[in-house]
Design an enzyme around this catalytic site. Structure first.
Site: not given
Ligand SMILES: [Zn+2]
Length: 166
Positions: A68-69, A72
């Protein structure tokens, strides 16, 4: 567990794509820290990724947070003008991270076995986007909702660096 996550195919793929985009990850890019509150991890622009080790027990959960990160990080890398204080920019990256990381897979699969709820994955992504964007001090709940709706289609369908949602 972070080291182990770096050997999974999806994390390796994202790392490669970040390198290709000119944003190779430094040695200590991903750190395990103790976190207050109910958060599993976070991306700190320019600094790296934190995994909340006091809230993680399973390797799968660590992998999930790292993936997920990293999405980003990838978004920030490819878009020179990305501003996290812009609610639409933030919402877009959360939509992509929520969708592409498979954050909502597990529940979707689980629910699928019992009741067929159409569109559950999108509902789950929406809920998580709202949770993240409303935590942004620049985004009220109304601003977060408007931003999410405004960018939903474009960002949900933008699956880069994947050919399609994994
Ligand atoms: Zn996020």
């Amino acid at each position: 567990m972070i080291q182990r996550s770096l050997r999974t195919p999806m994390v390796r793929f994202l790392k490669e794509q970040l390198e290709k985009a000119g944003c190779a990850l430094g040695d200590n890019f991903i750190k395990a820290v103790n976190c207050d509150g109910k958060v599993s991890g976070g991306y700190m622009p320019g600094l790296g990724i934190v995994v909340c080790s006091n809230h993680m027990e399973l390797q799968d959960d660590v992998n999930q947070v790292v993936i997920h990160e990293l999405i980003h990080a990838y978004d920030e890398c490819r878009a020179a003008n990305l501003e996290w204080s812009n609610c639409a920019h933030h919402a877009c990256s959360e939509i992509r991270a929520g969708h592409l990381s498979g954050d909502c897979h597990y529940k979707r699969e689980l629910l699928r076995g019992y009741m067929k709820i159409r569109g559950h994955e999108q509902e789950c992504v929406r809920r998580r986007v709202m949770k993240s964007v409303t935590a942004n001090p620049y985004c009220s709940e109304a601003a977060a909702k408007d931003a999410m709706e405004a960018v939903w289609d474009v960002c949900y369908n933008d699956t880069k660096p994947f050919d399609r949602a994994p």
